[in-house]
Design a protein around this motif. Structure first.
Motif, short mmCIF file in Angstrom:
data_model
loop_
_atom_site.label_atom_id
_atom_site.label_comp_id
_atom_site.label_asym_id
_atom_site.label_seq_id
_atom_site.Cartn_x
_atom_site.Cartn_y
_atom_site.Cartn_z
N GLY A 1 -5.18 -0.25 -9.50
CA GLY A 1 -5.42 -1.50 -8.80
C GLY A 1 -4.33 -1.82 -7.78
O GLY A 1 -4.60 -2.40 -6.73
N THR A 2 -3.10 -1.41 -8.08
CA THR A 2 -2.01 -1.67 -7.14
C THR A 2 -2.16 -0.85 -5.86
O THR A 2 -1.75 -1.30 -4.80
CB THR A 2 -0.66 -1.34 -7.80
OG1 THR A 2 -0.73 -0.08 -8.47
CG2 THR A 2 -0.26 -2.42 -8.80
N GLU A 3 -2.78 0.32 -5.96
CA GLU A 3 -3.06 1.12 -4.76
C GLU A 3 -4.04 0.37 -3.87
O GLU A 3 -3.90 0.35 -2.64
CB GLU A 3 -3.63 2.48 -5.16
CG GLU A 3 -3.81 3.43 -3.99
CD GLU A 3 -4.36 4.79 -4.41
OE1 GLU A 3 -4.63 5.61 -3.51
OE2 GLU A 3 -4.54 5.03 -5.63
N MET A 4 -5.01 -0.26 -4.49
CA MET A 4 -5.99 -1.08 -3.78
C MET A 4 -5.30 -2.28 -3.13
O MET A 4 -5.55 -2.60 -1.95
CB MET A 4 -7.06 -1.54 -4.78
CG MET A 4 -8.13 -2.43 -4.24
SD MET A 4 -9.40 -2.73 -5.52
CE MET A 4 -8.48 -3.68 -6.74
N MET A 5 -4.42 -2.93 -3.86
CA MET A 5 -3.70 -4.10 -3.34
C MET A 5 -2.82 -3.74 -2.15
O MET A 5 -2.75 -4.47 -1.16
CB MET A 5 -2.87 -4.73 -4.45
CG MET A 5 -3.70 -5.34 -5.57
SD MET A 5 -2.73 -5.71 -7.07
CE MET A 5 -1.90 -7.23 -6.55
N LEU A 6 -2.15 -2.60 -2.23
CA LEU A 6 -1.29 -2.16 -1.12
C LEU A 6 -2.11 -1.83 0.11
O LEU A 6 -1.70 -2.12 1.24
CB LEU A 6 -0.46 -0.95 -1.56
CG LEU A 6 0.69 -1.24 -2.52
CD1 LEU A 6 1.24 0.05 -3.13
CD2 LEU A 6 1.81 -2.00 -1.82
N ALA A 7 -3.28 -1.21 -0.10
CA ALA A 7 -4.15 -0.89 1.04
C ALA A 7 -4.61 -2.16 1.75
O ALA A 7 -4.68 -2.22 2.98
CB ALA A 7 -5.36 -0.08 0.56
N LEU A 8 -4.91 -3.19 0.96
CA LEU A 8 -5.32 -4.47 1.55
C LEU A 8 -4.19 -5.09 2.35
O LEU A 8 -4.38 -5.59 3.46
CB LEU A 8 -5.75 -5.43 0.44
CG LEU A 8 -7.08 -5.13 -0.25
CD1 LEU A 8 -7.23 -5.98 -1.51
CD2 LEU A 8 -8.24 -5.39 0.69
N GLN A 9 -2.98 -5.06 1.79
CA GLN A 9 -1.83 -5.65 2.47
C GLN A 9 -1.53 -4.92 3.78
O GLN A 9 -1.28 -5.54 4.81
CB GLN A 9 -0.61 -5.64 1.55
CG GLN A 9 0.59 -6.37 2.14
CD GLN A 9 1.80 -6.32 1.24
OE1 GLN A 9 2.05 -5.30 0.58
NE2 GLN A 9 2.56 -7.40 1.17
N GLN A 10 -1.58 -3.59 3.73
CA GLN A 10 -1.30 -2.80 4.94
C GLN A 10 -2.35 -3.07 6.02
O GLN A 10 -2.03 -3.10 7.21
CB GLN A 10 -1.27 -1.31 4.58
CG GLN A 10 -0.05 -0.91 3.75
CD GLN A 10 -0.21 0.44 3.07
OE1 GLN A 10 -1.23 1.11 3.23
NE2 GLN A 10 0.79 0.85 2.31
N GLY A 11 -3.59 -3.31 5.60
CA GLY A 11 -4.66 -3.55 6.56
C GLY A 11 -4.45 -4.82 7.37
O GLY A 11 -4.84 -4.89 8.54
N THR A 12 -3.81 -5.83 6.76
CA THR A 12 -3.60 -7.08 7.49
C THR A 12 -2.60 -6.92 8.62
O THR A 12 -2.53 -7.77 9.51
CB THR A 12 -3.12 -8.20 6.55
OG1 THR A 12 -1.84 -7.85 6.00
CG2 THR A 12 -4.11 -8.43 5.41
N PHE A 13 -1.81 -5.85 8.60
CA PHE A 13 -0.81 -5.62 9.65
C PHE A 13 -1.25 -4.52 10.63
O PHE A 13 -0.44 -3.88 11.27
CB PHE A 13 0.54 -5.26 9.03
CG PHE A 13 1.10 -6.34 8.14
CD1 PHE A 13 1.18 -7.65 8.58
CD2 PHE A 13 1.53 -6.05 6.86
CE1 PHE A 13 1.69 -8.65 7.77
CE2 PHE A 13 2.04 -7.05 6.03
CZ PHE A 13 2.12 -8.34 6.49
N THR A 14 -2.58 -4.29 10.70
CA THR A 14 -3.13 -3.28 11.60
C THR A 14 -3.73 -3.96 12.82
O THR A 14 -4.53 -4.88 12.70
CB THR A 14 -4.23 -2.46 10.88
OG1 THR A 14 -3.65 -1.86 9.71
CG2 THR A 14 -4.76 -1.36 11.77
#
Length: 383
Positions: A194-207
């Protein structure tokens, strides 16, 4: 165009410097940036205006002491963090934003935006307090139309129906890609942490580029599926299946998310405003009035700032059943009164289902990390 770096640039670590340089290069190539904080911000309008929507730094304790020179200490850490990063010029995305789009989701935010506007132009959308009144949709539609007018004047562009429809299709693709990622967690055991999913979401907001964000998520999902089909299991079959709900969780990935997954649990459902309950809401691309369709989609989001907010309870109940959840952990940021009060309804709903529930009230500091880990470990062991 002003593209100078902040005076303290040389003091930053390499990762922060790279963010500043990337944003600076984007602006020098003619890119336009709008800083966003909330799921209620209709990003199709920004896309149609040729403006990149970017998440703002704020989910960190780093600048909160600086923010507290201006803001009260007993305020939500997300609000203080957002203001602190602007105040100290430490966030590349805030620093290089042409405008910040805010919304009146809570009293703390809407008053902070008045101060933020003194540092960076901030436009605030006025959100209805309820979705239940017959006129609520009309109020929000008028706010959306006002944002169209603001963007057209600010950036000297024309937001056309064609551009809005194209933007709606693109954003729906992103939402579907995110839903495909969430649904990997239905598997036994889940196909990713789940943390991999959370990190992917966070990184997406800075794209800066939404199409690149879509590609990144689609590639992540395809790779996870491929590995799973080949027999790789990143999560133990014994891991307890946790639904994480409550406030935005980006600032507690390490403090809460990783602790859950290091103590015998796995986050199978992220039930905050960046999770499935928000992203499975699609814009009707074929609606006669596409702007109205965009407006209606965003007003449908279930957030604790709405009264009442029974839709969130119904959605969480559905997610508990869909993801075969063993336990629910609700993360409430300190001084977030709406989620804190609503936690009583969440606890009652999960008790009715016979699913164990625990509320964590915390902030972005490490002061209570030991206590948080002890409580999470005991909760998961109980399951």
């Amino acid at each position: 165009m002003e593209t100078t770096l902040p005076k303290s640039f040389d003091e930053f670590v390499d990762a922060r410097k790279k963010g500043f340089l990337a944003a600076k290069e984007f602006k020098e190539k003619g890119g336009k940036l709008a800083g966003c904080l909330c799921s209620y911000t209709p990003q199709e309008l920004l896309d149609a205006a040729g403006v990149s929507a970017i998440g703002l730094c704020g989910t960190s304790n780093e600048t909160i002491p600086d923010a507290e020179k201006v803001l009260p200490k007993n305020l939500c850490p997300l609000i203080k963090g957002t203001y602190g990063f602007a105040y100290t010029e430490k966030c590349p995305y805030t620093y290089f934003s042409d405008i910040i789009i805010g919304e009146t989701t809570c009293d703390g935010k809407k008053k902070m935006y008045e101060l933020l506007n003194e540092l960076k132009e901030t436009y605030v959308m006025h959100l209805p307090q309820s979705q239940e009144r017959d006129y609520a949709g009309d109020i929000w539609y008028e706010e959306v139309k006002l944002l169209v007018k603001k963007l057209e004047e600010k950036f000297d562009v024309k937001i056309t129906e064609e551009k809005l429809r194209e933007a709606a299709k693109t954003r729906n693709r992103l939402r579907q890609a995110l839903c495909d990622m969430y649904q990997l967690q239905e598997k036994f055991p889940p196909a990713m942490k789940g943390t991999e999913m959370m990190l992917a979401l966070q990184q997406g907001t800075f794209t800066f580029d939404v199409n690149r964000q879509i590609a990144n998520i689609e590639n992540l999902v395809a790779e996870a599926k491929r590995k799973y089909e080949e027999g790789e299991r990143p999560v133990s079959t014994k891991a307890k299946r946790i639904l994480l709900t409550g406030c935005p969780s980006a600032g507690v990935i390490q403090k809460v998310g990783m602790v859950i997954e290091n103590n015998g649990g796995v986050i199978v459902c992220l039930d905050d405003c960046s999770g499935e309950r928000t992203n499975r809401l699609m814009v009707d691309e074929n609606a006669e009035d596409i702007l109205r369709a965009i407006s209606d989609r965003y007003l449908s989001i279930h957030c604790s700032v709405m009264t009442s907010n029974d839709g969130r309870m119904e959605n969480t109940k559905e997610m508990i059943e869909k993801y075969k959840v063993d336990g629910v952990i609700e993360m409430v940021l300190q001084a977030c009164h709406t989620f804190n009060v609503e936690a009583a309804k969440m606890a009652a709903m999960t008790e009715e289902l016979g699913v164990p529930y625990m509320k964590l009230e915390t902030d972005y500091s490490t002061a209570d990390s030991g206590q948080i880990e002890t409580r999470i470990a005991a909760f998961i062991e109980m399951l």
